[in-house]
Design an enzyme around this catalytic site. Structure first.
Site: not given
Ligand code: GLC
Length: 600
Positions: A286, A491
């Protein structure tokens, strides 16, 4: 002339993978395992560092209100850099298309997953995946960081709305979106092998592996404390469905399982996902997950690379500090701390997915798809999804005198509330910007606009975002529609221990309900506190979740053109003191049980 197998379209994919891998230098291999953000990506960086993938972080776009064609220009420009490398390995471009191609202005914005969970309609999810894939490909991207298959066990979690709900079986059912995004694998398709049907499809990413929705108190990126059996039964099951549909990638979770960070968990990422479940696509980290492993943020980066790649991360979403990443990774490879076998396994997986995706044959955007973006048919699908997602929680103080369906020919109606005329609020987070914003953020129809279209031309519609006692000094209202709820969030910004209706929404609804028969519509990513005093005085209560751009889906149902059919995907708690509470695992009596939903 030498037959270059990896460039031979009808050669077996595994032969193409093997041939290409055998030709690659260590730097080219490490480059393939590197995903960088578009804001630091240029054609020359991609070419010189052999970068394998580029992404748009939430809301990261070429310029404000950039449309699909502008995105295609940007991505094709970056692709040219990759095609100029010695081996000409194209990049794949990733974006969070989590409810449509939602970063891009003018696209169709679908209800967030929590609303789709209320539909329990797997075929709808599949069709949404198909349309989302078309609108993503029209922008030039080939890779969607979706679906989130979290099983959300606590509504205090800021990402509850990205989940299809608290129930594993519903989440499993809705993984059908993978087939929509990627296409239907043929009979006999090898289980675990990645699949993409063609140029109208994208790579999907089942996320966030595993247990992201089960953390203590719903703390985002927190700790999921369960037995292995419960982890498997509650949180792992949807990944089996994604893998059986040929999901191309899996994204690791920021969270921990029993105190161990998922990104460093070799047992879960390699022993379980890759060996036991036979997943043959690639695992991506991530965003800045490696930076978050040690505090202060980004310290001990070398150890982060070592522990995550050796645990089974194949591609690292760096996304900015790629020079340091490449330097440290090279050093770890040269020292043997990260073995060539591990690097070859990761690169093999990445190349396999790229060959399966067809990006070698079609690296550039297919601009013939541009006319489909935000087209009527796509918006009608989103409208259908909104209709099916609405859940009717109350209809009439006296059930024998229901308020709904509302009278289209009413003489005078009041429309009020912070969410009645706000497209940004309807869409929620992950829309145009990362966090989402208030106002006319893209093309779409607000609830107020839809109401004005729906009612008889003789009906007077009075709109007061913030009604006051003076609002009621004039002629009587037949009824009021009060739309309140949550503002956009994303988030950890959405973690909320209180879960009260924001913007004084409850007080506003109460003021109106004291004067007029009132329907309250909640725009929210999760159940919220509804006090008994408020519930008692309103005539009707509907939860519309985060419906997206097609507000007409709401009026279709509340005015009776279509029936209510949505059922709660989450237990609607009575008080936050009860949490976590979910079906079958907690005897406390909720305000509305999981699966509840009236019809009319
Ligand atoms: C974010 C998220 C994830 C996302 C990634 C790219 O922090 O946790 O779901 O796909 O970063 O944006």
């Amino acid at each position: 002339m030498e037959c270059v197998i990896y460039k031979t379209l009808n050669a077996p994919i595994e032969a193409r993978v093997k041939d290409l891998l055998s030709r690659m230098t260590l730097l080219e291999k490490i480059g393939q395992m590197t995903q960088i953000e578009r804001s630091v990506a240029t054609p020359s960086v991609i070419k010189d560092r052999f970068i394998g993938s580029v992404l748009s972080g939430g809301g990261s776009k070429p310029f404000e209100n950039a449309k699909s064609a502008d995105w295609a220009d940007m991505i094709d420009g970056l692709q040219k850099g990759a095609l100029e490398t010695r081996l000409g390995i194209p990049i794949i471009y990733g974006t969070d298309a989590v409810h449509g191609n939602n970063n891009v202005y003018g696209t169709t914005i679908f209800p967030h997953n929590i609303g789709l969970g209320a539909t329990r309609d797997a075929d709808l999810a599949r069709r949404i995946g198909e349309v989302t894939a078309l609108e993503v490909r029209a922008s030039g991207a080939q890779y969607a960081f979706a679906p989130c298959v979290a099983v959300s066990r606590d509504p205090r979690w800021g990402r509850c709305y990205e989940s299809y709900g608290e129930d594993t079986e519903i989440v499993r059912k809705m993984t059908s979106i993978v087939t929509g995004l990627q296409g239907q694998p043929p009979e006999g398709h090898l289980k675990g092998y990645p699949f993409v049907a063609g140029r109208n499809n994208v790579l999907a990413s089942a996320k966030h592996f595993v247990g992201d929705g089960g953390t203590e108190n719903g703390t985002n990126e927190g700790n999921t404390i369960t037995s292995y059996d419960d982890l498997e039964r509650i949180h792992l099951a949807p990944y089996l469905d994604c893998i059986s549909q040929g999901v191309c990638t899996v994204m690791a979770s920021y969270s921990s399982w029993n105190g161990k960070k998922l990104h460093t968990d070799h047992f879960l990422l390699t022993e379980l996902l890759k060996k036991k479940l036979g997943f043959m696509g690639f695992v991506i980290s991530d965003w800045e997950a490696l930076d978050r492993l040690y505090s202060p943020h980004g310290s001990n980066y070398r150890e982060s690379i070592l522990s995550t790649v050796n645990a089974g991360i194949d591609m690292v979403m760096v996304p900015f500090r790629y020079e340091l990443f490449l330097e440290e990774f090279l050093s770890l490879a040269e020292s043997g701390e990260i073995s060539m076998a591990r690097i070859d396994d990761a690169v093999e997986r990445i190349l396999r997915v790229k060959f399966v995706s067809g990006v070698f044959e079609h690296p550039m955007a297919d601009r013939s798809l541009l006319d489909l973006v935000g087209c009527k048919a796509h918006r009608e699908l989103a409208r259908e999804a909104v209709r099916k997602s609405l859940v009717l929680l109350k209809n009439g103080k006296d059930p024998k005198k229901p308020l709904l369906p509302l009278n289209k020919k009413a003489k005078r109606i009041l429309v009020a509330g912070t969410h009645a005329d706000n497209l940004g609020y309807q869409c929620g987070g992950w829309t145009i910007s990362w966090e989402g914003t208030s106002g006319k953020i893209t093309e779409g129809t607000t609830m107020l606009e839809a109401i004005k279209e729906m009612v008889d031309h003789n009906t007077e519609v009075v709109y007061e975002q913030n009604p006051s006692p003076e609002t009621f000094s004039g002629e009587e209202f037949s009824f009021a529609i009060v739309a309140v709820g949550e503002g956009p969030y994303v988030e950890s910004g959405g973690d909320d221990p209180e879960l009260k209706i924001p913007f004084n929404g409850a007080e506003l609804a109460s003021l109106v309900a004291d004067k007029v028969p009132t329907l309250v519509i909640l725009i929210t990513g999760r159940p919220l506190v509804v006090e008994p005093s408020l519930l008692e005085k309103i005539e009707a209560l509907v939860v519309a979740w985060l419906p997206g751009s097609e507000g007409r889906g709401i009026t279709d149902v509340i005015f009776g053109d279509y029936p209510f059919q949505g059922k709660l995907p989450m237990t609607w708690f009575r008080s936050v003191d009860q949490l976590p509470v979910h079906s079958g695992e907690n005897s406390l009596d909720p305000l509305f049980p999981f699966g509840f939903g009236l019809t009319c």
